[in-house]
Write an enzyme that holds these catalytic residues in place. Structure first.
Site, PDB file in Angstrom:
ATOM      1  N   ASP A  86     -25.288  23.238 -20.272  1.00  0.00           N
ATOM      2  CA  ASP A  86     -25.282  24.709 -19.867  1.00  0.00           C
ATOM      3  C   ASP A  86     -23.915  25.208 -20.469  1.00  0.00           C
ATOM      4  O   ASP A  86     -24.088  26.639 -20.758  1.00  0.00           O
ATOM      5  CB  ASP A  86     -24.499  24.857 -18.301  1.00  0.00           C
ATOM      6  N   GLY A 138     -26.999  10.557 -25.259  1.00  0.00           N
ATOM      7  CA  GLY A 138     -25.662  10.183 -25.500  1.00  0.00           C
ATOM      8  C   GLY A 138     -25.353   8.841 -25.802  1.00  0.00           C
ATOM      9  O   GLY A 138     -24.378   8.248 -26.557  1.00  0.00           O
ATOM     10  N   ASP A 155     -19.838  14.924 -19.770  1.00  0.00           N
ATOM     11  CA  ASP A 155     -20.199  16.143 -18.576  1.00  0.00           C
ATOM     12  C   ASP A 155     -21.679  15.826 -18.301  1.00  0.00           C
ATOM     13  O   ASP A 155     -22.518  16.532 -18.694  1.00  0.00           O
ATOM     14  CB  ASP A 155     -20.110  17.440 -19.200  1.00  0.00           C
ATOM     15  N   SER A 156     -21.656  14.823 -17.214  1.00  0.00           N
ATOM     16  CA  SER A 156     -23.144  14.499 -16.996  1.00  0.00           C
ATOM     17  C   SER A 156     -23.679  14.823 -15.757  1.00  0.00           C
ATOM     18  O   SER A 156     -22.941  15.147 -14.841  1.00  0.00           O
ATOM     19  CB  SER A 156     -22.890  12.872 -17.310  1.00  0.00           C
ATOM     20  N   ASP A 158     -25.547  13.117 -12.261  1.00  0.00           N
ATOM     21  CA  ASP A 158     -25.600  11.814 -11.719  1.00  0.00           C
ATOM     22  C   ASP A 158     -26.090  10.426 -12.332  1.00  0.00           C
ATOM     23  O   ASP A 158     -26.967  10.803 -12.982  1.00  0.00           O
ATOM     24  CB  ASP A 158     -25.743  11.926  -9.981  1.00  0.00           C
TER      25      ASP A 158
HETATM   26  N1  SAM Z   1     -21.781  20.375 -13.942  1.00  0.00           N
HETATM   27  C1  SAM Z   1     -22.976  19.368 -13.834  1.00  0.00           C
HETATM   28  C2  SAM Z   1     -22.948  18.507 -12.636  1.00  0.00           C
HETATM   29  O1  SAM Z   1     -22.185  17.488 -12.663  1.00  0.00           O
HETATM   30  O2  SAM Z   1     -23.729  18.632 -11.717  1.00  0.00           O
HETATM   31  C3  SAM Z   1     -23.457  18.797 -15.032  1.00  0.00           C
HETATM   32  C4  SAM Z   1     -23.576  19.494 -15.918  1.00  0.00           C
HETATM   33  S1  SAM Z   1     -24.723  19.274 -17.445  1.00  0.00           S
HETATM   34  C5  SAM Z   1     -26.009  20.389 -16.816  1.00  0.00           C
HETATM   35  C6  SAM Z   1     -25.228  17.653 -17.386  1.00  0.00           C
HETATM   36  C7  SAM Z   1     -26.208  17.296 -18.581  1.00  0.00           C
HETATM   37  O3  SAM Z   1     -26.204  16.084 -19.003  1.00  0.00           O
HETATM   38  C8  SAM Z   1     -27.522  17.824 -18.174  1.00  0.00           C
HETATM   39  O4  SAM Z   1     -27.967  19.010 -18.974  1.00  0.00           O
HETATM   40  C9  SAM Z   1     -28.508  16.700 -18.814  1.00  0.00           C
HETATM   41  O5  SAM Z   1     -29.591  16.966 -19.381  1.00  0.00           O
HETATM   42  C10 SAM Z   1     -27.302  15.818 -19.567  1.00  0.00           C
HETATM   43  N2  SAM Z   1     -27.675  14.267 -19.582  1.00  0.00           N
HETATM   44  C11 SAM Z   1     -27.965  13.619 -18.729  1.00  0.00           C
HETATM   45  N3  SAM Z   1     -28.307  12.182 -19.210  1.00  0.00           N
HETATM   46  C12 SAM Z   1     -27.902  12.549 -20.585  1.00  0.00           C
HETATM   47  C13 SAM Z   1     -27.659  11.596 -21.611  1.00  0.00           C
HETATM   48  N4  SAM Z   1     -28.420  10.137 -21.352  1.00  0.00           N
HETATM   49  N5  SAM Z   1     -27.549  11.905 -22.939  1.00  0.00           N
HETATM   50  C14 SAM Z   1     -27.047  13.399 -23.018  1.00  0.00           C
HETATM   51  N6  SAM Z   1     -27.253  14.227 -22.155  1.00  0.00           N
HETATM   52  C15 SAM Z   1     -27.470  13.941 -20.868  1.00  0.00           C
END
Ligand code: SAM
Length: 281
Positions: A86, A138, A155-156, A158
């Site tokens: 975001d 990541g 900033d992931s 769950d």
């Molecule tokens: N504020 C949010 C929450 O905790 O509910 C999280 C923010 S952000 C939208 C989380 C992001 O992590 C998502 O856009 C998702 O696509 C990304 N994400 C999930 N797994 C990932 C990975 N293995 N590597 C990189 N990004 C990842």
């Protein structure tokens, strides 16, 4: 007609927001992405039916994930954000003139595209010249990095679906190796309240504590997350989040913040007894 977004916070608890309309839905190779508008929370978006960001309370999450480490080490120059599609975390980091480079690794390019279109409040600084975007997992990205970053922010989502790999022992070990000797790791640490979140919190804490010399946890109040009581982890090779808090240096940045302040920084690490106990379990 009444339209409601409803999320199961547990099998027996539901959380609902009256929505004006659903403005976006798509399925990426990784997850379902939905955007809604609402009177109370403004525009918000969910991934696989779980709340990510709302316009009304995002400042709480993004202030606490970014300003806490920056107030401990004013020398932070090279930062890695994992996830954070975001753009809210990057937005806060770009407010520091001292930061020279921000790599953001987001697995899902479609999240970033949709946030650029529907959530300019958080995505507005993704085009800052210091920001480099990488669209990949990541987990794989971090394996190639050794002693590069002063700060890594996880900033992931769950630990379900694509986010799962970001909660493993080997991933935390690779973060340790990717950090310089003065490095700090901040991670989305789940919540102590409901059982499922508590299990995830315990698992993350145990693994980080086994990996880093210093591993502390701090809390913040997030109205749209399950129970509203949420945590970030602060881990480091040498900095303690309270003993090394550099109030004088942080004040020199003259940043106006809506949630974060230096008193709150200290208070956030004072945990309720049931949380301390749960972290030791
Ligand atoms: N504020 C949010 C929450 O905790 O509910 C999280 C923010 S952000 C939208 C989380 C992001 O992590 C998502 O856009 C998702 O696509 C990304 N994400 C999930 N797994 C990932 C990975 N293995 N590597 C990189 N990004 C990842």
């Amino acid at each position: 007609m009444d339209l409601w977004y409803t999320e199961n916070h547990t099998d027996d608890v539901k959380f609902s927001i009256r929505i004006k309309e659903q403005i976006y839905h798509d399925k990426s190779p990784f997850q379902d992405i939905d955007f809604f508008t609402s009177e109370e929370f403004g525009t918000f978006f969910t991934l696989d039916g779980l709340m990510m960001v709302t316009e009304k309370d995002e400042f709480i999450y993004h202030d606490m994930i970014s300003h806490v480490p920056m107030a401990v080490n004013p020398e932070i120059k090279n930062v890695l954000v994992i996830g954070g599609g975001d753009g809210g975390t990057v937005r806060e980091l770009t407010r520091y003139k001292s930061i020279e480079n921000i790599d953001m690794v987001e697995i899902d390019e479609m999240v970033v595209k949709a946030c650029r279109e529907y959530l300019p409040l958080t995505s507005s600084k993704l085009d800052d010249s210091r920001v480099n975007l990488f669209f990949e997992d990541g987990v794989a990205f971090i394996e190639r990095k050794k002693k590069e970053y002063d700060l890594i922010i996880i900033d992931s989502t769950d630990p379900i679906g694509p986010g799962e790999g970001l909660f493993t022992k080997s991933f935390y070990t690779n973060c340790y190796l990717a950090l310089k000797d003065n490095g700090i790791l901040i991670n989305q640490h789940e919540s102590p309240y409901y059982d499922r979140d508590k299990k995830n919190m315990n698992r993350a804490h145990k693994r980080i504590k086994e990996t880093f010399e210093i591993a502390e946890v701090y809390e913040f109040h997030m109205p749209t997350y399950p129970s509203g009581h949420w945590l970030f982890g602060f881990a480091s090779k040498k900095f303690h989040p309270l003993k090394d808090l550099n109030e004088k240096a942080w004040k020199l940045n003259e940043l106006e913040t809506k949630y974060y302040n230096l008193e709150l920084h200290k208070g956030a690490f004072a945990l309720p007894n049931y949380v301390k106990k749960a972290l030791d379990e």
